[in-house]
Design a protein around this motif. Structure first.
Motif, PDB file in Angstrom:
ATOM      1  N   VAL A 282      -0.658 -39.283 -33.014  1.00  0.00           N
ATOM      2  CA  VAL A 282      -1.640 -39.206 -31.925  1.00  0.00           C
ATOM      3  C   VAL A 282      -0.977 -39.406 -30.565  1.00  0.00           C
ATOM      4  CG1 VAL A 282      -3.624 -40.418 -30.923  1.00  0.00           C
ATOM      5  CG2 VAL A 282      -3.588 -39.863 -33.370  1.00  0.00           C
ATOM      6  N   GLY A 283      -0.050 -40.354 -30.463  1.00  0.00           N
ATOM      7  CA  GLY A 283       0.707 -40.533 -29.225  1.00  0.00           C
ATOM      8  C   GLY A 283      -0.072 -41.133 -28.075  1.00  0.00           C
ATOM      9  N   ASP A 310       9.613 -50.106 -28.155  1.00  0.00           N
ATOM     10  CA  ASP A 310       8.807 -50.051 -26.933  1.00  0.00           C
ATOM     11  C   ASP A 310       7.773 -48.936 -27.035  1.00  0.00           C
ATOM     12  OD1 ASP A 310       7.890 -50.821 -24.456  1.00  0.00           O
ATOM     13  OD2 ASP A 310       9.381 -49.663 -23.330  1.00  0.00           O
ATOM     14  N   ALA A 311       7.106 -48.902 -28.210  1.00  0.00           N
ATOM     15  CA  ALA A 311       6.173 -47.814 -28.485  1.00  0.00           C
ATOM     16  C   ALA A 311       4.752 -48.296 -28.751  1.00  0.00           C
ATOM     17  CB  ALA A 311       6.668 -47.006 -29.691  1.00  0.00           C
ATOM     18  N   ALA A 312       4.528 -49.602 -28.678  1.00  0.00           N
ATOM     19  CA  ALA A 312       3.195 -50.165 -28.857  1.00  0.00           C
ATOM     20  C   ALA A 312       3.235 -51.630 -28.443  1.00  0.00           C
ATOM     21  CB  ALA A 312       2.729 -50.041 -30.309  1.00  0.00           C
ATOM     22  N   LEU A 313       2.041 -52.222 -28.309  1.00  0.00           N
ATOM     23  CA  LEU A 313       1.917 -53.648 -28.062  1.00  0.00           C
ATOM     24  C   LEU A 313       1.403 -54.320 -29.329  1.00  0.00           C
ATOM     25  CD1 LEU A 313       0.171 -53.589 -24.558  1.00  0.00           C
ATOM     26  CD2 LEU A 313       2.627 -53.673 -25.052  1.00  0.00           C
ATOM     27  N   LEU A 314       1.724 -55.591 -29.496  1.00  0.00           N
ATOM     28  CA  LEU A 314       1.265 -56.347 -30.650  1.00  0.00           C
ATOM     29  C   LEU A 314       0.718 -57.691 -30.187  1.00  0.00           C
ATOM     30  CD1 LEU A 314       3.093 -56.836 -34.044  1.00  0.00           C
ATOM     31  CD2 LEU A 314       2.107 -58.788 -32.861  1.00  0.00           C
ATOM     32  N   ASN A 344       6.872 -42.857 -26.443  1.00  0.00           N
ATOM     33  CA  ASN A 344       7.761 -43.487 -27.420  1.00  0.00           C
ATOM     34  C   ASN A 344       7.178 -43.512 -28.829  1.00  0.00           C
ATOM     35  OD1 ASN A 344       9.690 -43.910 -25.482  1.00  0.00           O
ATOM     36  ND2 ASN A 344       9.288 -46.080 -25.231  1.00  0.00           N
ATOM     37  N   ILE A 345       5.868 -43.746 -28.937  1.00  0.00           N
ATOM     38  CA  ILE A 345       5.288 -43.790 -30.277  1.00  0.00           C
ATOM     39  C   ILE A 345       5.273 -42.395 -30.909  1.00  0.00           C
ATOM     40  CG2 ILE A 345       2.828 -43.465 -29.676  1.00  0.00           C
ATOM     41  CD1 ILE A 345       2.208 -45.668 -31.757  1.00  0.00           C
TER      42      ILE A 345
END
Length: 374
Positions: A282-283, A310-314, A344-345
């Motif tokens: 989905v990006g 560096d492709a999502a937050l947690l 990045n994701i």
């Protein structure tokens, strides 16, 4: 004259969308290759696959089966009887259907079905979505011909020679969601000039995420955010009244996930393996809130594999009270961060997973066809 390939393909995977939709994706790909093939799904008779598989256009039969709970309960006492009944039922189904190949994507019902299939020498394949396999696939891994996985390091649980890294199947309608933005905004009646947050807690729902969203609805208004909230079947009666709130939509389940993803500017999600795989395709900027109540904390591991790029937050459940509003507000206020996370994701997506798994199934079908002609 070329003989039509009228293979018979049996699939089993269910309990949650994370097992059901990979099975449907594999079936759809095989159907495109073998239009004359016959397909039969086998699921747990009281689980969501009995509804979702027919909606996808496939026949399904149910087994009286459920999993074992980790603590001692009365429900566990019925498990031996359910297992025996399911094995006998699976045997009858296989004897009648005579499949050329059996495919399992995890869940309660795939255990008895694949157990009988492998016992009868039917070529078999399982697809393991997670970084930490469930009990069913751990047992089946010793017996099936091939094991398609999405993570490295699974030789800790499975015979190394059977492992093929393919990634997780995704629904093909997600590959072109960028072309569906206008349709999606119209479908969900979204207001222009507002950001859209999509909240996903899994097909059944996530208690802690639902509690968070309920608490933060006024905060989202201050952030100029409208919410598409999938609260899950188990929680819909609790939260459905918020559907009357301005800029909030509450859904038990989203049947048009392609449009939900297309409408979203931000996504809050659990970190089950299938969800992570879809979100990579989905990006969009994602905040993962992993479930802490899973074996080996594998949802956190799934999420960290993305966050480290560096492709999502947690945000861990334990930190939501302290961290959520600040981190969400920072994300909304930073188009640059949104772009970085989205780009990045998307780099992590394995978009050919469904085709690669179908390739392995096709190899088994061809081998079985040759064997049956000898």
């Amino acid at each position: 004259m070329v003989k039509k390939e009228t293979y018979k393909i049996i699939l089993s995977g269910g309990g949650t969308g994370g097992h059901i939709y990979p099975a449907i994706a594999i079936a759809n790909e095989l159907k495109s290759r073998f239009p004359d093939a016959e397909f039969l799904f086998v699921g747990a008779s009281d689980r969501m696959e009995m509804e979702k598989v027919p909606q996808a256009g496939y026949q399904i039969e149910g087994l009286w089966i459920s999993g074992i709970e980790r603590k001692l309960t009365l429900k566990n006492m019925a498990f031996p009887a359910k297992l025996i009944a399911s094995l006998l039922r699976a045997r009858k189904i296989i004897k009648r259907f005579k499949p050329d190949v059996a495919i399992g994507t995890g869940g309660f019902a795939s255990g008895p079905l694949l157990q009988i299939a492998t016992f009868k020498g039917i070529p078999s394949l399982i697809q393991e979505q997670n970084s930490f396999p469930g009990i069913t696939n751990k047992v089946l891994g010793k017996k099936v011909d091939k094991i398609c996985v999405a993570y490295d390091g699974l030789e800790r649980f499975f015979p190394k020679g059977k492992l093929i890294k393919t990634g997780n199947p995704i629904r093909q309608d997600l590959l072109k969601i960028n072309e569906k933005t206008e349709e999606a905004k119209s479908f969900f009646k979204q207001k222009t000039g507002r950001h859209t947050l999509l909240v996903l807690g899994g097909s059944l729902g996530a208690k802690r995420i639902n509690e968070l969203i309920e608490k933060e609805l006024e905060f989202f208004q201050t952030q100029n955010v409208q919410v598409i909230w999938q609260c899950g079947k188990l929680y819909y009666e609790v939260y459905k009244n918020y559907d009357a709130t301005e800029n909030v939509q509450v859904h038990a389940f989203l049947n048009r996930m392609d449009l939900a993803y297309a409408a979203a500017d931000f996504i809050i999600s659990r970190a089950g393996a299938s969800s992570v795989s879809e979100l990579c395709v989905v990006g969009k900027p994602v905040i993962f809130i992993p479930s802490p109540n899973v074996a080996e904390d594998h949802q956190t591991k799934n999420a960290m594999a993305v966050v480290e790029k560096d492709a999502a937050l947690l945000i861990k459940e334990a930190d939501l009270e302290v961290d959520f509003e600040n981190r969400f507000a920072q994300l909304v206020a930073s188009p640059e961060k949104q772009q970085i996370l989205g780009e990045n994701i998307k780099k992590l997506a394995l978009v050919n997973a469904t085709k690669d798994i179908a390739d392995e199934v096709e190899i088994l079908l061809k081998k079985n066809g040759i064997r049956n002609k000898e």
